[in-house]
Motif scaffolding. Structure first.
Motif, PDB file in Angstrom:
ATOM      1  N   VAL A  10       9.815  15.768  -0.046  1.00 26.30           N
ATOM      2  CA  VAL A  10       9.966  16.677  -1.169  1.00 26.30           C
ATOM      3  C   VAL A  10       9.826  15.912  -2.483  1.00 26.30           C
ATOM      4  O   VAL A  10       9.273  16.419  -3.451  1.00 26.30           O
ATOM      5  N   ASP A  11      10.332  14.694  -2.505  1.00 24.61           N
ATOM      6  CA  ASP A  11      10.284  13.836  -3.693  1.00 24.61           C
ATOM      7  C   ASP A  11       9.475  12.592  -3.370  1.00 24.61           C
ATOM      8  O   ASP A  11       9.897  11.778  -2.550  1.00 24.61           O
ATOM      9  N   LEU A  12       8.321  12.451  -4.010  1.00 22.19           N
ATOM     10  CA  LEU A  12       7.458  11.295  -3.802  1.00 22.19           C
ATOM     11  C   LEU A  12       7.762  10.247  -4.858  1.00 22.19           C
ATOM     12  O   LEU A  12       7.622  10.514  -6.055  1.00 22.19           O
ATOM     13  N   ALA A  13       8.189   9.065  -4.431  1.00 18.95           N
ATOM     14  CA  ALA A  13       8.472   7.963  -5.353  1.00 18.95           C
ATOM     15  C   ALA A  13       7.602   6.773  -4.964  1.00 18.95           C
ATOM     16  O   ALA A  13       7.739   6.236  -3.867  1.00 18.95           O
ATOM     17  N   ILE A  14       6.686   6.418  -5.846  1.00 22.74           N
ATOM     18  CA  ILE A  14       5.826   5.254  -5.633  1.00 22.74           C
ATOM     19  C   ILE A  14       6.244   4.220  -6.666  1.00 22.74           C
ATOM     20  O   ILE A  14       5.875   4.307  -7.838  1.00 22.74           O
ATOM     21  N   LEU A  15       7.072   3.299  -6.236  1.00 26.25           N
ATOM     22  CA  LEU A  15       7.642   2.293  -7.125  1.00 26.25           C
ATOM     23  C   LEU A  15       6.575   1.336  -7.633  1.00 26.25           C
ATOM     24  O   LEU A  15       5.544   1.145  -6.982  1.00 26.25           O
ATOM     25  N   PRO A  16       6.821   0.711  -8.791  1.00 26.33           N
ATOM     26  CA  PRO A  16       5.834  -0.212  -9.360  1.00 26.33           C
ATOM     27  C   PRO A  16       5.451  -1.376  -8.450  1.00 26.33           C
ATOM     28  O   PRO A  16       4.363  -1.916  -8.576  1.00 26.33           O
ATOM     29  N   LEU A  17       6.293  -1.740  -7.499  1.00 24.84           N
ATOM     30  CA  LEU A  17       5.924  -2.836  -6.597  1.00 24.84           C
ATOM     31  C   LEU A  17       4.862  -2.428  -5.576  1.00 24.84           C
ATOM     32  O   LEU A  17       4.241  -3.267  -4.944  1.00 24.84           O
ATOM     33  N   LYS A  18       4.624  -1.142  -5.445  1.00 17.60           N
ATOM     34  CA  LYS A  18       3.548  -0.639  -4.583  1.00 17.60           C
ATOM     35  C   LYS A  18       2.234  -0.637  -5.356  1.00 17.60           C
ATOM     36  O   LYS A  18       2.212  -0.598  -6.578  1.00 17.60           O
ATOM     37  N   SER A  56       0.826  -1.208   0.000  1.00 15.65           N
ATOM     38  CA  SER A  56       0.000   0.000   0.000  1.00 15.65           C
ATOM     39  C   SER A  56       0.863   1.261   0.000  1.00 15.65           C
ATOM     40  O   SER A  56       1.943   1.297   0.584  1.00 15.65           O
ATOM     41  N   CYS A  57       0.360   2.303  -0.634  1.00 12.51           N
ATOM     42  CA  CYS A  57       1.056   3.597  -0.604  1.00 12.51           C
ATOM     43  C   CYS A  57       0.354   4.550   0.365  1.00 12.51           C
ATOM     44  O   CYS A  57       0.613   5.751   0.347  1.00 12.51           O
ATOM     45  N   ASP A  58      -0.500   4.014   1.220  1.00 11.00           N
ATOM     46  CA  ASP A  58      -1.281   4.829   2.150  1.00 11.00           C
ATOM     47  C   ASP A  58      -0.393   5.708   3.040  1.00 11.00           C
ATOM     48  O   ASP A  58      -0.688   6.885   3.231  1.00 11.00           O
ATOM     49  N   ALA A  59       0.679   5.156   3.575  1.00 10.91           N
ATOM     50  CA  ALA A  59       1.548   5.939   4.467  1.00 10.91           C
ATOM     51  C   ALA A  59       2.166   7.122   3.724  1.00 10.91           C
ATOM     52  O   ALA A  59       2.274   8.225   4.285  1.00 10.91           O
ATOM     53  N   LEU A  60       2.548   6.911   2.474  1.00 10.48           N
ATOM     54  CA  LEU A  60       3.106   8.014   1.678  1.00 10.48           C
ATOM     55  C   LEU A  60       2.052   9.085   1.410  1.00 10.48           C
ATOM     56  O   LEU A  60       2.326  10.282   1.526  1.00 10.48           O
ATOM     57  N   LEU A  61       0.838   8.655   1.061  1.00  7.43           N
ATOM     58  CA  LEU A  61      -0.234   9.613   0.800  1.00  7.43           C
ATOM     59  C   LEU A  61      -0.602  10.391   2.058  1.00  7.43           C
ATOM     60  O   LEU A  61      -0.906  11.594   1.986  1.00  7.43           O
ATOM     61  N   PHE A  78      -0.786   1.512  -6.501  1.00 11.20           N
ATOM     62  CA  PHE A  78      -1.171   2.909  -6.692  1.00 11.20           C
ATOM     63  C   PHE A  78      -2.290   2.913  -7.714  1.00 11.20           C
ATOM     64  O   PHE A  78      -2.063   2.721  -8.903  1.00 11.20           O
ATOM     65  N   THR A  79      -3.507   3.116  -7.244  1.00 13.18           N
ATOM     66  CA  THR A  79      -4.703   3.023  -8.080  1.00 13.18           C
ATOM     67  C   THR A  79      -5.169   4.410  -8.526  1.00 13.18           C
ATOM     68  O   THR A  79      -4.630   5.432  -8.090  1.00 13.18           O
ATOM     69  N   SER A  80      -6.202   4.423  -9.345  1.00 15.41           N
ATOM     70  CA  SER A  80      -6.814   5.700  -9.741  1.00 15.41           C
ATOM     71  C   SER A  80      -7.347   6.441  -8.524  1.00 15.41           C
ATOM     72  O   SER A  80      -7.214   7.671  -8.432  1.00 15.41           O
ATOM     73  N   ALA A  81      -7.918   5.705  -7.577  1.00 17.74           N
ATOM     74  CA  ALA A  81      -8.406   6.343  -6.345  1.00 17.74           C
ATOM     75  C   ALA A  81      -7.253   6.964  -5.563  1.00 17.74           C
ATOM     76  O   ALA A  81      -7.396   8.062  -5.001  1.00 17.74           O
ATOM     77  N   ASP A  82      -6.108   6.299  -5.538  1.00 20.55           N
ATOM     78  CA  ASP A  82      -4.930   6.860  -4.867  1.00 20.55           C
ATOM     79  C   ASP A  82      -4.455   8.118  -5.585  1.00 20.55           C
ATOM     80  O   ASP A  82      -4.057   9.092  -4.952  1.00 20.55           O
ATOM     81  N   CYS A  83      -4.504   8.109  -6.906  1.00 24.40           N
ATOM     82  CA  CYS A  83      -4.097   9.274  -7.692  1.00 24.40           C
ATOM     83  C   CYS A  83      -5.033  10.460  -7.422  1.00 24.40           C
ATOM     84  O   CYS A  83      -4.579  11.602  -7.283  1.00 24.40           O
ATOM     85  N   LEU A  84      -6.331  10.183  -7.323  1.00 18.98           N
ATOM     86  CA  LEU A  84      -7.288  11.246  -6.990  1.00 18.98           C
ATOM     87  C   LEU A  84      -7.020  11.791  -5.588  1.00 18.98           C
ATOM     88  O   LEU A  84      -7.111  13.002  -5.347  1.00 18.98           O
ATOM     89  N   ARG A  85      -6.661  10.901  -4.675  1.00 20.04           N
ATOM     90  CA  ARG A  85      -6.326  11.317  -3.308  1.00 20.04           C
ATOM     91  C   ARG A  85      -5.069  12.188  -3.319  1.00 20.04           C
ATOM     92  O   ARG A  85      -5.005  13.203  -2.625  1.00 20.04           O
ATOM     93  N   LEU A  86      -4.074  11.791  -4.108  1.00 16.40           N
ATOM     94  CA  LEU A  86      -2.850  12.585  -4.239  1.00 16.40           C
ATOM     95  C   LEU A  86      -3.172  13.958  -4.821  1.00 16.40           C
ATOM     96  O   LEU A  86      -2.690  14.978  -4.338  1.00 16.40           O
ATOM     97  N   ALA A  87      -3.998  13.991  -5.857  1.00 18.47           N
ATOM     98  CA  ALA A  87      -4.390  15.264  -6.474  1.00 18.47           C
ATOM     99  C   ALA A  87      -5.069  16.171  -5.456  1.00 18.47           C
ATOM    100  O   ALA A  87      -4.776  17.368  -5.377  1.00 18.47           O
TER     101      ALA A  87
END
Length: 144
Positions: A20-28, A4-9, A30-39
């Protein structure tokens, strides 16, 4: 879960000054819902946001989420580098992202400023947009 990328979000939502630099590696995950949350978090943090780069390549994200992230980035002006999407992103995803990224320019041309900033603080702009291996054709190149 570990994927999960929840802790990063959560750190982005809290506007953690050390992130300062957010890196969400492919092994994590990261869904469309996560992207909307990031936005939403980027837009909520506004011009006071500490985040300067987002690297989330290798994740399938919907056109709607890509456009929302583009809008958030263009309205705040704090993100200088962006890499997002996967090989299936294609023209539709790239065009949606570009539509979002162009919202500030369009709003300013029509006399609207969706995220005003103090005059003494110019908004930095997106300097690096990495769309490598995103399934782009000539149509997407025109959108860029």
């Amino acid at each position: 879960s570990l994927r999960s990328c929840d802790a990063l979000l959560q750190r982005v939502e809290a506007n953690d000054p050390s992130l300062v630099d957010l890196a969400i590696l492919p092994l994590k995950t990261f869904t469309s819902a996560d992207c909307l949350r990031l936005a939403s978090a980027v837009r909520s943090n506004g011009t006071a946001g500490h985040l300067r780069s987002i690297h989330a390549s290798g994740h399938a994200v919907s056109s709607q989420a890509l456009q929302a992230l583009g809008v958030a980035i263009s309205c705040t002006g704090t993100i200088a580098s962006l890499a997002i999407g996967d090989a299936q992103m294609g023209d539709e995803g790239i065009e949606a992202l570009c539509r979002g990224l162009s919202c500030m320019r369009t709003d300013r041309m029509h006399g609207h400023d969706p995220a005003p900033s103090p005059p003494q603080t110019p908004l930095p702009s997106l300097q690096v947009l990495d769309l490598s291996y995103k399934g782009a054709s000539n149509g997407a190149m025109r959108a860029i």
